[in-house]
Design a protein around this motif. Structure first.
Motif, mmCIF file in Angstrom:
data_model
loop_
_atom_site.group_PDB
_atom_site.id
_atom_site.type_symbol
_atom_site.label_atom_id
_atom_site.label_comp_id
_atom_site.label_asym_id
_atom_site.label_seq_id
_atom_site.Cartn_x
_atom_site.Cartn_y
_atom_site.Cartn_z
ATOM 1 N N ALA A 180 -8.073 -12.381 -18.547
ATOM 2 C CA ALA A 180 -7.906 -11.270 -19.482
ATOM 3 C C ALA A 180 -6.794 -10.321 -19.069
ATOM 4 N N VAL A 181 -6.592 -10.157 -17.760
ATOM 5 C CA VAL A 181 -5.617 -9.186 -17.271
ATOM 6 C C VAL A 181 -4.266 -9.876 -17.096
ATOM 7 N N ARG A 182 -3.308 -9.544 -17.948
ATOM 8 C CA ARG A 182 -1.950 -10.091 -17.850
ATOM 9 C C ARG A 182 -1.037 -8.950 -17.422
ATOM 10 N N SER A 183 -0.861 -8.811 -16.129
ATOM 11 C CA SER A 183 -0.161 -7.656 -15.596
ATOM 12 C C SER A 183 0.889 -8.079 -14.586
ATOM 13 N N ALA A 184 1.930 -7.263 -14.467
ATOM 14 C CA ALA A 184 2.948 -7.495 -13.444
ATOM 15 C C ALA A 184 2.407 -7.228 -12.053
ATOM 16 N N TYR A 185 1.203 -6.641 -11.978
ATOM 17 C CA TYR A 185 0.634 -6.286 -10.681
ATOM 18 C C TYR A 185 -0.510 -7.201 -10.262
ATOM 19 N N THR A 186 -0.693 -8.279 -10.976
ATOM 20 C CA THR A 186 -1.741 -9.239 -10.624
ATOM 21 C C THR A 186 -1.190 -10.655 -10.732
ATOM 22 N N ALA A 187 -1.833 -11.600 -10.040
ATOM 23 C CA ALA A 187 -1.473 -13.013 -10.149
ATOM 24 C C ALA A 187 -2.185 -13.587 -11.369
ATOM 25 N N ASN A 198 -6.832 -6.600 0.029
ATOM 26 C CA ASN A 198 -6.674 -7.033 -1.359
ATOM 27 C C ASN A 198 -5.426 -6.470 -2.016
ATOM 28 N N VAL A 199 -4.477 -6.040 -1.196
ATOM 29 C CA VAL A 199 -3.166 -5.618 -1.695
ATOM 30 C C VAL A 199 -2.121 -6.502 -1.030
ATOM 31 N N LEU A 200 -1.396 -7.244 -1.841
ATOM 32 C CA LEU A 200 -0.372 -8.156 -1.336
ATOM 33 C C LEU A 200 0.996 -7.510 -1.498
ATOM 34 N N LEU A 201 1.773 -7.477 -0.429
ATOM 35 C CA LEU A 201 3.101 -6.864 -0.461
ATOM 36 C C LEU A 201 4.130 -7.930 -0.820
ATOM 37 N N ALA A 202 4.374 -8.084 -2.098
ATOM 38 C CA ALA A 202 5.266 -9.126 -2.601
ATOM 39 C C ALA A 202 6.661 -8.562 -2.861
ATOM 40 N N ALA A 203 7.625 -9.460 -3.087
ATOM 41 C CA ALA A 203 9.010 -9.037 -3.297
ATOM 42 C C ALA A 203 9.151 -8.182 -4.547
ATOM 43 N N LEU A 245 -2.325 -6.650 -6.823
ATOM 44 C CA LEU A 245 -3.763 -6.471 -6.643
ATOM 45 C C LEU A 245 -4.414 -7.840 -6.742
ATOM 46 N N ILE A 246 -5.161 -8.220 -5.728
ATOM 47 C CA ILE A 246 -5.717 -9.565 -5.684
ATOM 48 C C ILE A 246 -7.224 -9.521 -5.510
#
Length: 562
Positions: free
Chosen positions: A68-75, A142-147, A152-153
């Protein structure tokens, strides 16, 4: 990430599995590749919990939440298999370390970086909340430091505003020290609870320690409900903002939009000079499935602590399990780490700030220098009286601190280690049911440990392993009905010096053979696994004497009824 093991499947659904990313209470997470070459993170439910309706409901809810969550901050969710076992979900593969790992290995963040982190995470929460979803378990792991910025994972306990909780009566969701007071006291979950968790998470990033202290989960939760957050040493303006986020009254907490305004950042977090090097900590992606030439010890875990990551060069391969004749210091005396995430990252077993990389240590070079006798022979027992002189430990004794208890469903313990462990410790725990080499007989558990890299010229560091059954045992060695064994001291192995000999060689202890129960001045054989089937706890201790020791790691294993 780790190499695949012999018992791991070659593929799940349409995805070829390349490596292990981590494990948690719900299941194992793999790196997979689609037929078209796309990399994904595949989370598979553990076989032993597929018969639990509540666990499966939680897993299906996680899939629906991520869908349901389509966000730039989630996988984002890519695929899922939810109709029959094995149950699995596949999400986008995103590289980068967790916030917990970054702070543990590189130290606390500057105040400016923390403000940019608050703004970025608040924007992520606002995006998730816009879908009517609260995360409920935001924390450094539960916070991934991505490029592209923080992700939020692990939405394993997230839920929409219309959903009812799946927790049992009296059990609040979340992680102690990051869960809001209203959730702990009344299980009232809302967007403001995520803001509380954000404040506590940033406090950890700013200080490098748990914001409400460490210790027993109930004690940490009590402090979160009744006491002020620890912000000692934090820049005053940032400390004030953190305290507003963790206000006891949820109505007094700023919402994500207000947090972004208050931070007033002028540059993005991804351009921050402290943040940029952290992205490079991501693991190298293998081109082909990674399987070791020699079968590794099952349930292998790396637990680095603050400091360098070890010398350059390839990681030493895990040797095949040696025969017990090759470990002569073992004593025969009688009758062994975030959250399953959906993204590419190493998952550490212990929560940040309270042993966020707990461990034990390896010892023994195959000689007698550890003070033991050859396998198959009895070793003289050390007196247990109070007059015993202090010195190198042999068999640690109960000093009233054995409160660890392992939960098999969550694959975690109720308490972290009491002190930070040595650098680059690895451990494994295997039972006959999971011993794919066929060397371990039924009714036994094998506990292994070593250092990944040599640490020369260091003073002695003695390690002893404690194993205890799920329930308290009475004087006759039978389980009682007085509840779980969270405070009864277990059976112990003989202490051994981590740095004696080649510390990179695996040491394996067999339960119950290499363990004994020591109480009231008596030495008894360790109780067999068959006496109390269920969740057995394993605790690694750093001992300076028989009556002075601290835990550095807690794990466990399942024992089945004969």
């Amino acid at each position: 990430m780790d190499a695949l093991r012999v018992q791991d499947p070659a593929r799940i659904g349409a995805y070829v599995l390349l490596a292990r990313l981590g494990a948690g209470g719900m299941g194992q997470v793999y790196l997979g590749r689609s037929p078209g070459g796309r990399l994904v993170a595949v989370k598979v439910v553990r076989e032993e919990i597929t018969e639990h309706p509540e666990a499966l409901a939680r897993f299906r809810r996680e899939a629906e939440t991520v869908r349901a969550v389509r966000s730039a901050y989630t996988a984002n969710l890519i695929d899922a298999g939810l109709d029959s076992a094995p149950y699995w979900i596949a999400t986008e593969y995103v590289t980068g370390p967790t916030l917990a790992r970054a702070v543990r290995e590189r130290g606390p963040f500057p105040a400016g970086t923390c403000r940019r982190l608050i703004a970025a995470m608040a924007e992520g929460l606002a995006s998730v909340h816009a879908y009517g979803v609260t995360h409920r378990d935001l924390k450094p792991q539960n916070v991934l430091l991505a490029a592209q910025g923080p992700q939020l994972i692990d939405f394993g306990i997230a839920r929409g505003v219309e959903q009812t909780a799946l927790t049992q009566d009296g059990q609040a969701p979340g992680t102690p020290g990051y869960t809001a007071p209203e959730v702990l006291a009344r299980n009232e979950v809302g967007d403001a609870a995520d803001v509380f968790a954000l404040g506590a998470t940033v406090a950890y990033a700013a200080m490098g320690r748990a914001p409400f202290g460490v210790g027993d989960a109930a004690a940490v939760s009590y402090r979160a409900v009744h006491e002020e957050i620890d912000t000692a040493g934090v820049e005053p303006g940032l400390a004030a903002l953190i305290r507003e986020c963790v206000a006891k009254d949820p109505a007094r907490r700023p919402d994500p939009a207000e947090l972004i305004r208050r931070c007033a950042v002028d540059t993005a977090l991804v351009d921050d000079p402290t943040y940029q090097p952290l992205v490079a900590m991501a693991d190298v992606v293998p081109d082909t499935p990674r399987r070791p030439i020699h079968a590794p010890a099952p349930s292998l875990h790396d637990l680095p602590t603050q400091g360098p990551t070890g010398p350059a060069g390839p990681t030493p391969s895990v040797p095949a399990r040696p025969s017990r004749r090759g470990i002569p210091w073992l004593v025969a005396i009688g009758a062994g780490a975030a959250i399953g995430v959906l993204v590419a990252t190493v998952v550490w077993l212990l929560p940040g700030g309270g042993g966020d990389g707990g461990d034990g240590s390896a010892a023994g070079d195959g000689g007698d220098s550890a003070g033991g006798a050859p396998s198959g022979q009895s070793s003289p027992e050390k007196p247990l009286d109070d007059a015993a002189p202090a010195g190198p430990p042999q068999y640690i004794q109960d000093i009233g601190t054995s409160r660890h208890s392992w939960n098999g469903l969550r694959d975690s313990c109720n308490l972290p280690g009491e002190e930070e462990p040595p650098l680059q410790f690895q451990y494994s725990v295997t039972t006959a049911e999971t011993d794919y080499t066929g060397e371990l007989p039924p009714g036994k558990a094998e506990i292994g440990y070593r250092l990944k890299y040599e640490e020369p010229n260091l003073p002695p560091y003695y390690v002893a392993v404690e194993v205890k059954p799920p329930h308290r045992l009475d004087a006759d060695g039978r389980p009682t009905t007085s509840g779980l064994n969270s405070d009864q001291f277990g059976s112990v192995s003989k202490a051994a010096d981590l740095y004696e000999g080649d510390e990179t060689q695996w040491t394996f202890l067999t339960y119950p053979d290499d363990f004994s129960s020591r109480a009231d001045g008596e030495v008894r054989p360790a109780p067999p696994l068959s006496v109390d089937p269920g969740e057995w706890t394993v605790v690694y201790h750093h001992a300076t004497s028989d009556k002075s020791h601290k835990s550095v790691l807690c794990t466990g294993f399942m024992s089945e009824a004969p």
